[in-house]
Design an enzyme around this catalytic site. Structure first.
Site: not given
Ligand code: ATP
Length: 301
Positions: A25, A109-110, A112, A116, A151
């Site tokens: 998203k 991307p994680v 990010a 994800g 989220d």
């Molecule tokens: P948001 O936008 O909801 O804040 P994000 O995109 O910033 O999320 P994520 O990619 O969801 O962040 O990752 C945040 C943390 O969640 C990371 O430190 C990761 O190790 C952990 N995590 C747990 N499960 C998952 C998964 N299935 N995919 C990615 N990260 C995960």
């Protein structure tokens, strides 16, 4: 595959495999309106799904066990993974005595700002609801998902939505698009929790998210561009000035708008015309390692 479409492989009446798509998203708008008594922040957001997705494959196991595997070596495969938590929660709630193997093919991307982990969690709730034939409604799954991450309720509905509270109130909006989106993720990750901790409610900007909601309903692209904004840029950009550089570069290459998503660090650009989107993509490709050009996801089922 559209937003909530899944692939099921059946042998007789037995489901032997399910594949779920978990799209990323972006926040077209994000305003932090206050702090609640429970410690969470009160948010107003307009979110929309983009066609960059993880794919989750679910295979039943006879023993009561959750096995996770992923193409990303550093992704946790234990209880730290939101997918594991989703499976555990559903198993407990529904009294499931068998197990599941889940493969997460990660493309988002994680850490990010693209949700994800939350989208994978929502896909796990949808997929396991189907695999174990539990018959829970989206509302029931969203209430469960809210226990895992703010989220997750939005990610269960996906598409375009107005989201309030700490993320638990999701009001569907008309589809946003057609539009091209360029996603640029600089090298570092950003912890959402640390951004909210540093936030000063008295000094952050408050983008007109209610105007943005109206503009999406009216499908008025110019008004959408005018009302976009993200309160959290005030914290993340001073920490990581490269985000501002990416935004400026996107605008120089002809983007209609450029904004940080969620708590960052991913920056996205919007372009109505594909030729412009291609120009922005080319202009950013050498500048950062992770650059994606994708359409807005417009399916509403
Ligand atoms: P948001 O936008 O909801 O804040 P994000 O995109 O910033 O999320 P994520 O990619 O969801 O962040 O990752 C945040 C943390 O969640 C990371 O430190 C990761 O190790 C952990 N995590 C747990 N499960 C998952 C998964 N299935 N995919 C990615 N990260 C995960």
């Amino acid at each position: 595959m559209g937003y909530n479409q899944a692939v099921s492989l059946k042998i007789g009446v037995q489901i032997v495999e399910i594949i779920e798509k978990a799209p990323a998203k972006i926040n077209l708008g994000l305003d932090v309106v206050g702090k609640r008594a429970d410690g969470y922040h009160e948010l107003e957001m307009v979110m929309t799904s983009v066609d960059l997705a993880d794919h989750l494959t679910f295979t039943p196991l006879p023993q009561p066990q959750i096995q996770l595997e992923s193409n990303l070596a550093f992704l946790p495969t234990d209880r730290k993974n939101h997918v594991y938590q989703a499976a555990e929660l559903l198993m407990k709630k529904a009294g499931i005595t068998t197990g599941v193997h889940i493969y997460i093919d990660k493309h988002i991307p994680v850490a990010a700002g693209l949700a994800g982990g939350s989208s994978d969690c929502a896909a796990a709730l949808r997929g396991l609801n189907r695999l174990w034939q539990l018959g829970y409604s989206n509302e029931e799954l969203a209430a469960l998902g809210a226990e895992i991450g703010s989220d997750v309720p939005y990610c269960l509905y996906g598409n375009t939505a107005f989201v309030t509270g700490r993320g638990e109130t999701v009001t569907p909006l008309p589809a946003f698009g057609p539009c091209w989106i360029i996603l640029v993720k600089p090298r570092m990750g950003v912890s959402t929790g640390s951004v909210f901790k540093e936030l000063n409610l008295a000094t952050i900007p408050h983008p007109p998210v209610r105007d943005l909601e109206r503009a999406v309903i009216a499908q008025d692209y110019a008004a959408i561009l005018a009302a976009m904004g993200n309160s959290l840029e005030a914290v993340t950009i001073p920490r990581h000035p490269i985000i501002q550089k990416i935004k400026d570069r996107m605008m120089r290459y002809g983007a209609d708008a450029a904004l940080m998503s969620g708590s960052g660090p991913t920056v996205f650009a919007l372009c109505k015309q594909h030729s412009r989107a291609q120009r922005v993509y080319n202009g950013l490709k050498g500048f950062c390692d992770e650059v994606h050009l994708v359409p807005a996801l417009m399916t509403r089922d």
